[in-house]
Design an enzyme around this catalytic site. Sequence first.
Site, PDB file in Angstrom:
ATOM      1  N   SER A 106      -2.849  -2.422  73.378  1.00  0.00           N
ATOM      2  CA  SER A 106      -3.438  -1.563  72.345  1.00  0.00           C
ATOM      3  C   SER A 106      -2.454  -1.024  71.313  1.00  0.00           C
ATOM      4  CB  SER A 106      -4.200  -0.401  72.990  1.00  0.00           C
ATOM      5  OG  SER A 106      -5.377  -0.874  73.588  1.00  0.00           O
ATOM      6  N   SER A 136      -6.737  -1.159  70.832  1.00  0.00           N
ATOM      7  CA  SER A 136      -7.638  -0.078  70.508  1.00  0.00           C
ATOM      8  C   SER A 136      -7.034   0.967  69.556  1.00  0.00           C
ATOM      9  CB  SER A 136      -8.084   0.619  71.792  1.00  0.00           C
ATOM     10  OG  SER A 136      -6.989   1.261  72.440  1.00  0.00           O
ATOM     11  N   LYS A 149      -3.733   8.896  67.122  1.00  0.00           N
ATOM     12  CA  LYS A 149      -4.928   8.251  67.676  1.00  0.00           C
ATOM     13  C   LYS A 149      -5.840   9.335  68.248  1.00  0.00           C
ATOM     14  CE  LYS A 149      -6.040   4.510  70.972  1.00  0.00           C
ATOM     15  NZ  LYS A 149      -5.432   3.472  71.841  1.00  0.00           N
TER      16      LYS A 149
END
Lengths: 465, 137
Positions: A185, A161, A83
């Site tokens: 997330s 996310s 990420k």
Amino acid sequence: MNMDEDIAYSTIAALGGAIRSGAITAVELARFFLARLEKYGSRYNCVVTITRDLALEQAERADRELKAGKDRGPLHGIPYGAKDLLSTRVIPTTWGCAPYKDRVIDHDATVIRKLRDAGAVLTAKLAMIELAGGMGYRQANACLTGPCRNPWKPSQWSGGSSSGSGAAVAAGLVPFAIGTETWGSITTPSSYCGVSGLRPTYGRVSRSGAMALSWTLDKIGPMARSAHDCGLILNAIAGEDPDDASTSNRPYAYPPADRLDRPFKFAVLKNGVSNANGDVKANFNAAIEILKTLGSIEEVDPPSLPFAQAASTILSAESASVYEEMLESGIVAQLTAPEDRIGGYADHATLATDYLRAQRIRAKLCRELDRFFEPFDAVLTVPTGDTAPTAEGTFGGRGHARSLGGPGNVCGTPAIVIPTGLSKDGLPTAIEFDGRAYSENRLLAVAIAFQTATAWHSARPRLDD
Amino acid sequence: MIIIDRLHRRAFVRAFACAGTAFAAFTVRSFGDDRKAETIKKDGDEKTATKTPDAEKPASRPAENATKNADPFEIEVEARMNLVLARFGERIDDKARKDVRREVEAIVRRARELRKYPLDNGDGPGTVFVPYRAPIA
């Protein structure tokens, strides 16, 4: 081994076996996944940066070391994506937002360093919701790289996310990815994309070098093809870190030395899925039938306490401080989603006494939640009450489910999400196993038992060429 | 340069005005909405009066009466909203203010829920401060 779709959807253990047997080299494997990232990454808006040079350098090292008899373990030579809030030397770290699209934080996050030390090969920095959703986004297009699309149905969102981490694993662009969770997330994109995602206990994995959203809520965890893979990854990234004072000194080892020699004890929330989407509910109930063959299931009510209010207050206060300079400087006006350009201001209305009260209540909530979890190996819920929403426009009204997202995150307890099937329109559904702090291996054992009895984690989306 | 000076002056005046409103409203808000609070509210007013000579002036009375009769939740929201506007008002246009206010309302609602949860003096926060001492080289 042939370079075909099977490789793209192989587990870490299978890929590792192929490298060690000489069927494929780490460099060939890296090139294979780099090609897929280049071919499909922009289709799903799930990639920010492909790290070709670094990947080939790390893969060459992996081959060289294996040849010399040095094996760094299960992740040796295995490609992965991170990420894009994990700092990486030389390579940009964007936090998913336009103002930082070219920004390089010339330092490797502890997780990146640990994965390098474990022999893993970084092939891509993956898309995410800008600032990890800290500004209160209400649409998929809250991201530097555009709305991250779901490989199972590109008109739908991948979740957030950790959007790119979910989509890239689901599309077979990386064998595993690293995601982060403050509140949902990891679990949400894992659910929407049909991958296995583990949210570890708070403090299990160092956050040094990761963007902070909320210091006392942020966690880092793996997203992969199977629960077993999640265990292998967690084993490589867990551990105390002098650069992150919140890390725990409790030892972690996977696979665990001891095995459970009794049937599992499960709990399910009363009316947990009553208001969920029909397919989510049906697949959850089917999963429960399978779990009944693995242990006992008791219906329970979670403690009725202000978990969500405490979590929200803590998040508001901490993110207000985290993003204070961005608000002061006006940088937030450059964010992609209009609601994110103003979403941080209200957090400055949270008072110090609100925050401290929430933290004092939190200490008591943690005890209550531990008491609630204690009799069970896992409490079974659905991570989301619906399948993936549209990737276009604002998220609408949808199915709801009783969740342990608030309690689990404010109390820092672990959870694993694994697939339970597909909806009628071809979107993944999932089940979540929650448990006591530091019970990752127990949750993994449950998830592995479920995945031994089912094949949903092996299902592949059809990527139209 | 003139424009910047004017902006600064306007921002300062607005901030000062908002902060004043926030303080006044907080004094009332802090003491809640039940009967017990009514007594303390008077104490609060007295404190305000001693700290702020202007509060003695008749001109301030209508505003005080207005806040006494208003919904305590609304007063608290207004006060906190003014804190946000005092600091970031120049960046928040009229349309955005509605969204920000909605968020502030949610924050106040949560805070009021949490205030209902009983705590004892010894209930410390869930975070622990650890003094630092560098390891021996």
